[in-house]
Design an enzyme around this catalytic site. Structure first.
Site, PDB file in Angstrom:
ATOM      1  N   TRP A   9      -6.813 -36.140  12.653  1.00  0.00           N
ATOM      2  CA  TRP A   9      -7.157 -35.906  11.329  1.00  0.00           C
ATOM      3  C   TRP A   9      -7.602 -37.540  10.441  1.00  0.00           C
ATOM      4  O   TRP A   9      -8.200 -37.245   9.442  1.00  0.00           O
ATOM      5  CB  TRP A   9      -5.714 -34.990   9.914  1.00  0.00           C
ATOM      6  CG  TRP A   9      -5.133 -35.907  10.529  1.00  0.00           C
ATOM      7  CD1 TRP A   9      -3.628 -35.372  11.200  1.00  0.00           C
ATOM      8  CD2 TRP A   9      -4.311 -37.189   9.665  1.00  0.00           C
ATOM      9  NE1 TRP A   9      -2.845 -36.169  10.736  1.00  0.00           N
ATOM     10  CE2 TRP A   9      -3.059 -37.243  10.264  1.00  0.00           C
ATOM     11  CE3 TRP A   9      -5.000 -37.659   9.056  1.00  0.00           C
ATOM     12  CZ2 TRP A   9      -1.955 -37.966   9.617  1.00  0.00           C
ATOM     13  CZ3 TRP A   9      -3.544 -38.476   8.236  1.00  0.00           C
ATOM     14  CH2 TRP A   9      -2.109 -39.064   7.771  1.00  0.00           C
ATOM     15  N   ASP A  73       6.637 -33.609  11.581  1.00  0.00           N
ATOM     16  CA  ASP A  73       5.806 -33.924  11.044  1.00  0.00           C
ATOM     17  C   ASP A  73       4.849 -35.424  10.881  1.00  0.00           C
ATOM     18  O   ASP A  73       4.476 -36.068   9.970  1.00  0.00           O
ATOM     19  CB  ASP A  73       5.451 -33.609   8.957  1.00  0.00           C
ATOM     20  CG  ASP A  73       3.658 -33.062   8.599  1.00  0.00           C
ATOM     21  OD1 ASP A  73       3.063 -33.903  10.152  1.00  0.00           O
ATOM     22  OD2 ASP A  73       3.764 -33.533   7.740  1.00  0.00           O
ATOM     23  N   ASP A  75       3.011 -37.812  12.855  1.00  0.00           N
ATOM     24  CA  ASP A  75       1.760 -37.248  13.460  1.00  0.00           C
ATOM     25  C   ASP A  75       1.712 -38.934  14.064  1.00  0.00           C
ATOM     26  O   ASP A  75       1.403 -39.933  12.930  1.00  0.00           O
ATOM     27  CB  ASP A  75       0.434 -37.051  12.158  1.00  0.00           C
ATOM     28  CG  ASP A  75       0.882 -35.787  11.681  1.00  0.00           C
ATOM     29  OD1 ASP A  75       0.039 -34.353  12.551  1.00  0.00           O
ATOM     30  OD2 ASP A  75       0.829 -35.482  11.095  1.00  0.00           O
ATOM     31  N   ARG A 100       3.534 -43.958  12.429  1.00  0.00           N
ATOM     32  CA  ARG A 100       4.244 -42.994  10.989  1.00  0.00           C
ATOM     33  C   ARG A 100       5.887 -43.033  11.858  1.00  0.00           C
ATOM     34  O   ARG A 100       6.329 -42.605  10.768  1.00  0.00           O
ATOM     35  CB  ARG A 100       4.152 -42.097  11.037  1.00  0.00           C
ATOM     36  CG  ARG A 100       4.040 -40.878   9.653  1.00  0.00           C
ATOM     37  CD  ARG A 100       3.704 -39.519   9.637  1.00  0.00           C
ATOM     38  NE  ARG A 100       3.255 -39.002   9.218  1.00  0.00           N
ATOM     39  CZ  ARG A 100       2.660 -37.417   8.248  1.00  0.00           C
ATOM     40  NH1 ARG A 100       0.973 -37.728   8.517  1.00  0.00           N
ATOM     41  NH2 ARG A 100       3.330 -36.823   7.406  1.00  0.00           N
TER      42      ARG A 100
END
Length: 296
Positions: A9, A73, A75, A100
């Site tokens: 993304w 989550d 990513d 992250r």
């Protein structure tokens, strides 16, 4: 489509000499799937990974998984930084990612071999160690599906996110805006309680993954509203804090050289250009652009 995930993304980075395109992938779906059954089990291959592809054929050259069986989550879509530099006395083609999930990764970008894996955010508590291939060994008691619930750091938005990092080849430092954060995760949801975030600019030595200095940025930002970073040949690091200040910092120490309050969240990385013999630095803050002229 319903049970895949792993989609990128953010745009990646291209090496024209090697003809390889590098990018990070997202977590698997459904995101709140069950905890990993055991440390030797399935790791949700290619999710939360750094991937190198040949853009002419689409074939994978290599991949490195930053978070196995990611259900937090986290990513691994953060911008991969490409540079050529010395490592252990040898000139190497390198790729670095400040991820992250709270860890820093340095890879050989030709082969994908791990050179450094290091925790850059001290609060990060989901790993038990690092294996021989440079992968984080997860503590599966920190999975979101843990029946008793668990206190985990970082929370879903991560120790960093889409905010652009920067690299200074003179000092060998990688700069990233980070966030200290905690989350109480349980089966009722991945974020039943989210603790306050504290934003901080960090300088990381690429050779070791160690944090050289930090610059506190406050805790007023919400969600992903913190700036990216820009470093220049003039030994200046530009970025924003969480209360609307545009900062110029010394790359070697993090000391503030000057600041200007724009009274809005700075939402992108600064950029610089020269026009009619004058150097400009431009930032975006919400829906407004601000330009600064550097003396000289």
């Amino acid at each position: 489509m319903l049970h895949g995930g792993g989609n990128p993304w953010l745009s990646g980075t291209y090496d024209p000499e090697l003809n390889l395109y590098y990018f990070g992938t997202g977590d698997g779906v459904p995101r709140l799937r069950a905890p990993h059954p055991n440390a030797e089990g399935e790791d949700s291959l290619y999710t939360a990974s750094i991937v190198a592809l040949n853009p002419d054929t689409g074939k994978k050259a290599w991949h490195f998984q930053a978070t196995p069986h990611d259900n937090h989550d986290w990513d691994a879509a953060q911008t991969p930084i490409l540079f050529d530099a010395d490592f252990s006395g040898q000139k190497r083609k390198l790729l670095a990612q400040v991820s992250r999930n709270g860890y820093f990764f340095l890879l050989d970008r030709v082969t994908g071999k791990s050179l450094v894996t290091a925790k850059y955010m001290p609060e990060t508590n989901w790993g038990k160690g690092i294996d021989a291939q440079g992968h984080v060994i997860p503590d599966y008691s920190k999975d979101v599906g843990n029946a008793a619930g668990t206190l985990v750091s970082p929370y879903a938005l991560g120790s960093t996110n889409a905010w652009a990092p920067a690299f200074d080849p003179k000092t060998g430092l990688i700069f990233v805006n980070g966030a200290r954060s905690w989350n109480y995760a349980s089966r009722s949801g991945r974020g039943s309680v989210r603790y306050p975030r504290e934003y901080v600019t960090m300088a990381i030595d690429y050779k070791t993954g160690k944090v050289v200095w930090t610059h506190e940025l406050g805790n007023k930002g919400t969600g992903n509203l913190i700036s990216g970073l820009l470093t220049t040949a003039g030994d200046v690091l530009f970025g924003g804090d969480s209360v609307g200040n545009f900062l110029a910092m010394d790359t070697a120490t993090g000391r503030t050289l000057w600041h200007a309050n724009v009274d809005q969240f700075i939402t992108n990385a600064p950029m610089t250009y020269e026009l009619d013999g004058r150097q400009y630095v431009v930032i975006a803050a919400n829906d407004t652009m601000f330009a600064f002229i550097l003396p000289g």
